[in-house]
Write a protein that holds these residues in place. Structure first.
Motif, PDB file in Angstrom:
ATOM      1  N   TYR B  46      -4.638 -16.122 -86.091  1.00 52.62           N
ATOM      2  CA  TYR B  46      -4.354 -17.453 -86.639  1.00 52.62           C
ATOM      3  C   TYR B  46      -3.420 -18.243 -85.730  1.00 52.62           C
ATOM      4  N   SER B 136      -1.819 -19.417 -92.589  1.00 56.21           N
ATOM      5  CA  SER B 136      -1.791 -17.966 -92.407  1.00 56.21           C
ATOM      6  C   SER B 136      -0.712 -17.519 -91.431  1.00 56.21           C
ATOM      7  N   ARG B 140       2.780 -15.377 -92.611  1.00 56.31           N
ATOM      8  CA  ARG B 140       3.116 -14.101 -91.997  1.00 56.31           C
ATOM      9  C   ARG B 140       4.512 -14.145 -91.408  1.00 56.31           C
ATOM     10  N   PHE B 144       5.044 -13.078 -96.735  1.00 53.12           N
ATOM     11  CA  PHE B 144       4.456 -11.746 -96.795  1.00 53.12           C
ATOM     12  C   PHE B 144       3.077 -11.733 -96.156  1.00 53.12           C
ATOM     13  N   PRO B 145       2.535 -10.533 -95.893  1.00 52.39           N
ATOM     14  CA  PRO B 145       1.149 -10.479 -95.404  1.00 52.39           C
ATOM     15  C   PRO B 145       0.189 -11.151 -96.395  1.00 52.39           C
ATOM     16  N   LEU B 146      -0.895 -11.689 -95.875  1.00 52.05           N
ATOM     17  CA  LEU B 146      -1.832 -12.452 -96.711  1.00 52.05           C
ATOM     18  C   LEU B 146      -2.411 -11.641 -97.852  1.00 52.05           C
ATOM     19  N   GLU B 147      -2.716 -10.356 -97.577  1.00 45.97           N
ATOM     20  CA  GLU B 147      -3.432  -9.565 -98.575  1.00 45.97           C
ATOM     21  C   GLU B 147      -2.501  -8.931 -99.603  1.00 45.97           C
ATOM     22  N   LEU B 148      -1.193  -9.144 -99.466  1.00 50.81           N
ATOM     23  CA  LEU B 148      -0.263  -8.548-100.420  1.00 50.81           C
ATOM     24  C   LEU B 148      -0.444  -9.215-101.781  1.00 50.81           C
ATOM     25  N   GLY B 149      -0.575  -8.390-102.815  1.00 49.22           N
ATOM     26  CA  GLY B 149      -0.869  -8.928-104.146  1.00 49.22           C
ATOM     27  C   GLY B 149       0.364  -9.361-104.905  1.00 49.22           C
ATOM     28  N   ASN B 150       1.140 -10.291-104.342  1.00 47.79           N
ATOM     29  CA  ASN B 150       2.311 -10.781-105.069  1.00 47.79           C
ATOM     30  C   ASN B 150       2.016 -12.147-105.672  1.00 47.79           C
TER      31      ASN B 150
END
Lengths: 146, 396
Positions: B46, B136, B140, B144-150
């Motif tokens: 990105y 993106s 980062r 947090f990382p994009l795929e983190l489910g927060n």
């Protein structure tokens, strides 16, 4: 302009807050569902391997849940669930898998050594440290208490 | 004295914008020059995509102004990433002097003010002011990382994926914009000293890259002759002139929540607007457009509250570009933010309205929250900054 204290009070009173009822209910339902799936997997393992001890079943169950958490993270679905469920999908072991796999995916572009391996535990690091320290303390106390 | 009044007119020659798919679906979707179909644009990361967007926004703006890259005296720009990497990497493609600027999301205001002062003083003729941000890459770096489910808190803002560039000049622009073709944007750069193997690879990827871009509807020529929103067929009745502005001060009222940038930036915007009106002797009634950068919905209301305490009521046409950036269905909570936010709106929506003469005099106040990832962890509070510049439209 407003004084510091006055402004901070204004902001803390007026800033939008998370809708408690909706988020709590969503977290409760999703978190409960994930745990139910885990229990279900445990029951199935028990049905197939009748001679397996309860301890082994629990280990296999955790492994499968970690795999599922990682898989759904890699498919890009777990973060969508997380946006909806919040704590409900972070607290179970699948959330732990998500917090390890997501930085690994993110830092994939910096290479295996300095990217994936170095940055993998940026989110989950504290959990691992506290887990190790807590188990050490409990073991230490347990050794003398026995 | 922080308010500047330029002695000579500094013309806005052109503005060019490239945004990502989510921004294309937003409220200003029809106004951008290029909307990408995906937010990585055939790149490996990105950050590389942001760099390419930045480079091509500058290329597009230079072309649209009818200039060559050699005509530009200074490139000025910035972004949100560490050490201004996308801007610096984009600048290596241009044979011009480069000044990297950083004021977080208000970098665009800083660039416009510094550039117009340089042109006014006669040190330069043509200057490009460009900024970029990417959701993106910013996520980062700052979060947090994009795929983190927060879960995102309701005060959070969505970093705009977009790059924009304005060409400022001491010369009057022509009444019609130059047509920018896809080939002008994605072209093999003769100045790049690359070996044949890389060149071969580069040529192959060009077609792929073209598929990802989507030249905005308003810029397509066929059959739309005479249609009002057609950017390249329209003869501009007015030209936009930067006339001055107010340099911002760093204001810190002790907000320490990095998820609530609007509250951190609103006092700075309030201070700059108050100073501007006080030192220039103008009132909100003298403007027919007042735009703040990326305060978001809560920040916008906070600014209104702060100004009302000082006895200034912002008129109904006041707009926060961040709060208006996305539609409510896009679930960005507070709206857009980032260095590309106010820039892409200014270079598309606002500039077109200025060139049609719909605005006579406007005040643009880009705002920025000055923090990095570590300062909140070290218990620092978040200061804000805001620069204001005024643009007037003059009939040809």
């Amino acid at each position: 302009m407003l004084e510091r204290k006055e402004y901070q009070d204004y902001v803390s009173q007026n800033a939008p807050r998370s809708p408690m009822t909706r988020t709590l209910i969503a977290a409760f339902i999703v978190g409960g569902l994930i745990c139910c799936i885990g229990e279900g997997i445990g029951d199935i393992i028990k049905l197939i391997f009748k001679e397996m001890s309860d301890k082994d079943v629990a280990i296999w169950e955790s492994c499968i849940m970690i795999f599922l958490g990682s898989l759904f993270t890699a498919l890009g679905l777990y973060d969508k669930l997380g946006h909806y469920a919040g704590g409900g999908s972070i607290i179970p072991i699948t959330g732990f898998a998500n917090s390890v796999i997501s930085p690994a995916m993110e830092y994939n572009r910096e290479g295996v050594f300095y990217g994936i391996c170095a940055k993998m535990f940026t989110v989950a690091g504290p959990i691992i440290v506290f887990g190790v320290v807590a188990s050490f303390l409990v073991g230490f106390i347990g050794y003398f208490a026995m | 004295m922080r308010t500047i009044k330029l002695k000579r007119p500094v013309y806005i020659k052109s503005g060019f914008t490239i945004v990502g798919p989510k921004e294309g679906d937003g409220n200003f979707g029809d106004c951008y020059d290029i909307v990408l179909n995906d937010d990585i644009w055939c790149e490996k990361s990105y950050e590389k995509c942001e760099c390419k967007m930045h480079r091509d926004a500058i290329t597009g703006a230079i072309k649209k102004a009818g200039l060559q890259r050699e005509d530009i005296d200074i490139l000025m720009g910035g972004d949100l990433l560490n050490e201004l990497s996308p801007t610096s990497l984009a600048a290596r493609n241009f044979p011009t002097a480069f000044l990297g600027l950083y004021n977080a999301c208000s970098t665009f205001g800083e660039a416009m003010l510094v550039a117009s002062m340089l042109i006014d003083a006669g040190f330069a003729k043509n200057i490009t002011c460009s900024t970029s941000s990417h959701y993106s890459s910013a996520e980062r770096q700052y979060r947090f990382p994009l795929e983190l489910g927060n879960q995102r808190p309701p005060t959070a803002q969505w970093t705009v994926t977009g790059a924009g560039c304005t060409v400022l000049s001491s010369e009057m622009p022509s009444q019609m914009n130059e047509r920018v073709y896809e080939d002008d944007i994605i072209a093999i750069d003769e100045n790049m000293n690359i070996d044949e193997k890389t060149l071969e690879k580069y040529k192959k990827s060009i077609d792929k890259q073209k598929k990802v871009i989507n030249i905005s509807k308003s810029n397509i020529l066929d059959g739309n002759y005479g249609k009002e929103n057609n950017d390249y067929m329209r003869v501009n009745s007015h030209c936009a002139v930067v006339t001055g502005g107010t340099l911002g001060r760093v204001i810190d009222l002790g907000i320490d929540d990095e998820a609530n940038m609007g509250a951190a930036m609103a006092p700075a915007a309030c201070d700059t607007i108050l100073t501007h009106f006080k030192e220039s002797g103008l009132t909100p009634g003298d403007y027919d457009g007042i735009f703040t950068g990326d305060l978001g919905r809560f920040g916008r209301d906070t600014l209104k509250y702060l100004l009302s305490k000082e006895g200034i009521t912002l008129p109904g046409y006041y707009m926060d570009t961040g709060a208006s950036y996305y539609t409510p269905e896009q679930k960005t909570f507070q709206g857009g933010s980032g260095a590309g936010c106010v820039n892409t709106v200014f270079n598309s929506y606002i500039l077109k309205k200025l060139q049609r003469g719909e605005y006579k005099r406007i005040l643009v106040v880009p705002t920025g929250a000055l923090l990095n990832k570590d300062t909140p962890l070290q218990q620092e509070t978040i200061p804000g900054i805001a620069h204001a510049f005024t643009v007037e439209s003059k009939a040809f």
